[in-house]
Design a protein around this motif. Structure first.
Motif, mmCIF file in Angstrom:
data_model
loop_
_atom_site.group_PDB
_atom_site.id
_atom_site.type_symbol
_atom_site.label_atom_id
_atom_site.label_comp_id
_atom_site.label_asym_id
_atom_site.label_seq_id
_atom_site.Cartn_x
_atom_site.Cartn_y
_atom_site.Cartn_z
ATOM 1 N N TYR A 1 -4.248 -0.297 5.355
ATOM 2 C CA TYR A 1 -2.874 -0.761 5.558
ATOM 3 C C TYR A 1 -2.836 -2.167 6.134
ATOM 4 O O TYR A 1 -3.542 -2.479 7.098
ATOM 5 N N ASN A 2 -2.010 -2.990 5.509
ATOM 6 C CA ASN A 2 -1.788 -4.357 5.976
ATOM 7 C C ASN A 2 -0.337 -4.469 6.413
ATOM 8 O O ASN A 2 0.574 -4.265 5.611
ATOM 9 N N ILE A 3 -0.125 -4.805 7.668
ATOM 10 C CA ILE A 3 1.223 -4.817 8.223
ATOM 11 C C ILE A 3 2.117 -5.847 7.540
ATOM 12 O O ILE A 3 3.335 -5.722 7.508
ATOM 13 N N PHE A 4 1.505 -6.894 6.959
ATOM 14 C CA PHE A 4 2.289 -7.948 6.314
ATOM 15 C C PHE A 4 2.621 -7.598 4.859
ATOM 16 O O PHE A 4 3.629 -8.052 4.331
ATOM 17 N N GLU A 5 1.761 -6.812 4.214
ATOM 18 C CA GLU A 5 1.997 -6.466 2.810
ATOM 19 C C GLU A 5 2.780 -5.164 2.658
ATOM 20 O O GLU A 5 3.402 -4.929 1.625
ATOM 21 N N GLY A 6 2.749 -4.299 3.685
ATOM 22 C CA GLY A 6 3.469 -3.043 3.610
ATOM 23 C C GLY A 6 2.688 -1.967 2.870
ATOM 24 O O GLY A 6 1.610 -2.217 2.297
ATOM 25 N N MET A 7 3.246 -0.763 2.842
ATOM 26 C CA MET A 7 2.539 0.381 2.260
ATOM 27 C C MET A 7 2.445 0.305 0.741
ATOM 28 O O MET A 7 1.502 0.801 0.144
ATOM 29 N N MET A 8 3.411 -0.303 0.103
ATOM 30 C CA MET A 8 3.427 -0.338 -1.353
ATOM 31 C C MET A 8 2.368 -1.277 -1.928
ATOM 32 O O MET A 8 1.889 -1.072 -3.039
ATOM 33 N N LYS A 9 1.977 -2.296 -1.162
ATOM 34 C CA LYS A 9 1.022 -3.275 -1.677
ATOM 35 C C LYS A 9 -0.359 -3.168 -1.031
ATOM 36 O O LYS A 9 -1.287 -3.868 -1.446
ATOM 37 N N SER A 10 -0.502 -2.311 -0.018
ATOM 38 C CA SER A 10 -1.805 -2.162 0.632
ATOM 39 C C SER A 10 -2.796 -1.488 -0.300
ATOM 40 O O SER A 10 -2.433 -0.686 -1.163
ATOM 41 N N GLU A 11 -4.062 -1.809 -0.111
ATOM 42 C CA GLU A 11 -5.129 -1.301 -0.990
ATOM 43 C C GLU A 11 -5.416 0.181 -0.708
ATOM 44 O O GLU A 11 -5.541 0.588 0.441
ATOM 45 N N TRP A 12 -5.529 0.975 -1.766
ATOM 46 C CA TRP A 12 -5.860 2.387 -1.644
ATOM 47 C C TRP A 12 -7.372 2.539 -1.530
ATOM 48 O O TRP A 12 -8.124 1.967 -2.310
ATOM 49 N N VAL A 13 -7.814 3.328 -0.532
ATOM 50 C CA VAL A 13 -9.256 3.482 -0.287
ATOM 51 C C VAL A 13 -9.686 4.950 -0.255
ATOM 52 O O VAL A 13 -10.824 5.264 0.088
ATOM 53 N N GLY A 14 -8.796 5.868 -0.590
ATOM 54 C CA GLY A 14 -9.148 7.285 -0.635
ATOM 55 C C GLY A 14 -9.449 7.860 0.735
ATOM 56 O O GLY A 14 -8.694 7.679 1.692
#
Length: 318
Positions: A58-71
């Motif tokens: 999770y990146n606080i600046f990009e938000g949940m929709m754009k954060s990278e999925w890592v399983g």
């Protein structure tokens, strides 16, 4: 034969219509439920959207929709964390101590208060034991620190007067005393207020049962075991199920206030305090969310298992 389905459908419609009529007749009562439902929705269900962070970087600046999925990366990190075993040990051991000591204590207090005939003395004891519940953990921690202080601490002074120790002991800097301090302060703070439910359950026991036991020659002590305890057993079982479901909730405020010293971390850090340190202190939001989700899943499993075992005895939540 063709008329039967029509009759059945007519009966279903009448039942549905009857439910709607009953609902509107109780409309004022239904309105009273809405604030509670909204509270649960806003604070319990909507935040569940946030568990997605545990599967992301999770990146606080990009938000949940754009954060990278890592399983399951963060779950794996927690299981491989060098402190995993220590944190789980502290959580489980502290919870078990609180269940074994702080759970039966209110029941015993309720049983003893039920036997007191002097109402003035009974009300005094109830007031004294209820009062700590209304004190915040900040105040309780302040009391504990003052009592255990090496400078004019009442416990050290008493031990010195009794010639048990030669010099004051800094109890709050010694890990071997920490669990005893936490369990004792929790017991003092919760015993009175938690006994209210059991006092209410005892008050609902039929006096005829005590009269019958007395006619059979049972003493007050035997009546307690033969009448009172079996009568309140369903309440005891339900609260025990909830305690088992909260096995991984070893506490937060008490541990954070009394066990914040670095020397105590080996015995004071539990899941909740560890999540606070890594989540808020280190801004590792995804990692902290993964730990919280792990705890929630285990707690749900324990609650379901405890309820299943209790159902076999005839008492359960569902």
């Amino acid at each position: 034969m063709k008329a039967e389905p029509q009759a059945l459908s007519g009966g279903v419609k009448k039942r549905k219509k009857g439910k709607f009529v009953q609902y509107f007749k109780q409309f004022d009562l239904q309105l009273m439920v809405i604030p509670g439902l909204l509270f649960i929705l806003v604070f319990n269900y909507i935040p569940m959207y946030g568990v997605l962070m545990s599967f992301q970087d999770y990146n606080i600046f990009e938000g949940m929709m754009k954060s990278e999925w890592v399983g399951l990366k963060h779950f794996s990190m927690f299981f491989n964390d060098p402190r995993f075993v220590e944190i789980m040990r502290n959580t489980i051991v502290l919870s078990l101590f609180k269940i074994l000591i702080c759970f039966p204590a209110p029941i015993l207090l309720a049983l003893m208060l039920n036997e007191i005939k002097n109402m003035a003395f009974k009300r005094t004891v109830q007031t004294v034991t209820y009062l700590p519940h209304f004190l915040s953990w900040v105040i309780v921690a302040g009391f504990a620190m003052s009592m255990l202080s090496t400078d004019n601490g009442s416990l050290n002074m008493a031990l010195e007067k009794l010639n048990i120790i030669d010099e004051p002991i800094n109890f709050l800097s010694k890990p071997e005393y920490f669990w005893t301090i936490i369990v004792t302060t929790n017991l003092w703070k919760t015993i009175g207020f938690n006994s209210i439910v059991f006092m209410a359950a005892i008050a609902g026991v039929s006096p005829q049962l005590y009269e019958a036991a007395s006619l059979d020659g049972a003493s007050r002590f035997k009546q307690m075991f033969l009448v009172t305890i079996p009568s309140i057993m369903p309440i005891i079982v339900i609260f025990m199920i909830l305690e088992i479901g909260n096995l991984l909730n070893a506490g937060f405020e008490d541990l954070l206030l009394l066990g914040d010293a670095a020397i105590l971390r080996s015995v004071s850090d539990v899941i909740d305090t560890y999540v606070y340190r890594v989540g808020i202190g280190s801004a590792r939001y995804s990692y902290a969310t993964a730990i919280g989700l792990f705890k929630a899943v285990i707690s749900l499993g324990l609650l379901t298992l405890a309820n299943y075992l209790a159902r076999r005895s005839g008492n359960s939540l569902w």
